[in-house]
Write a protein that holds these residues in place. Sequence first.
Motif, PDB file in Angstrom:
ATOM      1  N   VAL A 253       1.217  -1.461  -0.017  1.00 49.55           N
ATOM      2  CA  VAL A 253       0.255  -0.172   0.225  1.00 49.55           C
ATOM      3  C   VAL A 253       0.999   0.872   0.244  1.00 49.55           C
ATOM      4  CG1 VAL A 253      -2.147  -1.346   1.227  1.00 49.55           C
ATOM      5  CG2 VAL A 253      -0.337  -0.346   2.289  1.00 49.55           C
ATOM      6  N   VAL A 254       0.447   2.100  -0.568  1.00 45.05           N
ATOM      7  CA  VAL A 254       0.856   3.626  -0.447  1.00 45.05           C
ATOM      8  C   VAL A 254      -0.481   4.771   0.307  1.00 45.05           C
ATOM      9  CG1 VAL A 254       3.186   3.383  -2.433  1.00 45.05           C
ATOM     10  CG2 VAL A 254       0.553   4.409  -2.529  1.00 45.05           C
ATOM     11  N   VAL A 255       0.219   5.323   0.893  1.00 45.62           N
ATOM     12  CA  VAL A 255      -0.616   6.493   1.041  1.00 45.62           C
ATOM     13  C   VAL A 255       0.366   7.827   1.784  1.00 45.62           C
ATOM     14  CG1 VAL A 255      -2.208   6.634   4.132  1.00 45.62           C
ATOM     15  CG2 VAL A 255      -1.207   4.573   2.759  1.00 45.62           C
TER      16      VAL A 255
ATOM     17  N   PRO B  87       5.244  -5.861   1.275  1.00 42.76           N
ATOM     18  CA  PRO B  87       4.237  -6.495   1.932  1.00 42.76           C
ATOM     19  C   PRO B  87       3.220  -6.857   2.979  1.00 42.76           C
ATOM     20  CG  PRO B  87       5.984  -7.881   0.044  1.00 42.76           C
ATOM     21  CD  PRO B  87       6.770  -6.370   1.161  1.00 42.76           C
ATOM     22  N   PHE B  88       2.483  -7.662   2.972  1.00 41.79           N
ATOM     23  CA  PHE B  88       2.050  -8.521   3.790  1.00 41.79           C
ATOM     24  C   PHE B  88       1.532  -9.618   4.054  1.00 41.79           C
ATOM     25  CE2 PHE B  88       0.607  -3.539   4.079  1.00 41.79           C
ATOM     26  CZ  PHE B  88       1.121  -3.321   5.170  1.00 41.79           C
ATOM     27  N   GLY B  89       1.882 -11.195   5.080  1.00 44.61           N
ATOM     28  CA  GLY B  89       2.209 -12.386   4.624  1.00 44.61           C
ATOM     29  C   GLY B  89       0.760 -12.124   4.848  1.00 44.61           C
ATOM     30  N   PRO B  90       0.684 -13.559   4.511  1.00 46.10           N
ATOM     31  CA  PRO B  90       0.201 -15.008   4.797  1.00 46.10           C
ATOM     32  C   PRO B  90      -1.422 -14.479   6.263  1.00 46.10           C
ATOM     33  CG  PRO B  90       1.345 -16.643   4.698  1.00 46.10           C
ATOM     34  CD  PRO B  90       1.906 -14.190   4.799  1.00 46.10           C
TER      35      PRO B  90
ATOM     36  N   THR C 197      -4.984  10.300   1.177  1.00 50.08           N
ATOM     37  CA  THR C 197      -5.442   8.917   0.384  1.00 50.08           C
ATOM     38  C   THR C 197      -4.256   7.879   0.374  1.00 50.08           C
ATOM     39  OG1 THR C 197      -3.756  10.372  -1.577  1.00 50.08           O
ATOM     40  CG2 THR C 197      -5.985  10.884  -1.917  1.00 50.08           C
ATOM     41  N   ILE C 198      -5.175   6.444  -1.053  1.00 49.79           N
ATOM     42  CA  ILE C 198      -4.487   5.321  -0.896  1.00 49.79           C
ATOM     43  C   ILE C 198      -4.478   4.604  -2.171  1.00 49.79           C
ATOM     44  CG2 ILE C 198      -6.394   4.697   0.486  1.00 49.79           C
ATOM     45  CD1 ILE C 198      -4.362   2.274   1.960  1.00 49.79           C
ATOM     46  N   GLY C 199      -3.312   3.868  -2.017  1.00 55.35           N
ATOM     47  CA  GLY C 199      -3.425   3.324  -3.653  1.00 55.35           C
ATOM     48  C   GLY C 199      -2.774   1.630  -2.764  1.00 55.35           C
TER      49      GLY C 199
END
Length: 118
Positions: free
Chosen positions: A42-44, A88-91, A111-113
């Motif tokens: 994610v980018v915020v 990234p985020f793990g399972p 804002t987020i993407g």
Amino acid sequence: MARTNITKTTRSRAGVQPTMVAVDASASPNGMMFDWTATAEVVVRSTDGSPHTMTVAVADAARPDGLTVPGRAVTIPATTTVALAAGPFGPEYRQADGKVYLNFDAATGMTIGVLDNA
């Protein structure tokens, strides 16, 4: 209230600007989600003069013996001219519906993407 799904932007070696959407103020402190993959980030960006917190929720299935496990808290600095990237985020963050849930302490000026591989 239903969470707002964030559509991913596919990374490119030539460069790509992520599609940024407003953090859903109507659902704050909850309200945003995206499809989990092992490579999504994610980018915020925030135009607010105060820092805020985005919490990435841990899935119930990842909680050992029913213990409470706090989510990953990410501090969004005040007035970010360059977006903050997280992941990234793990399972352990993948919810039963295959999404990653993002919760915010406020939605003011954020804002987020989501960027991911093809």
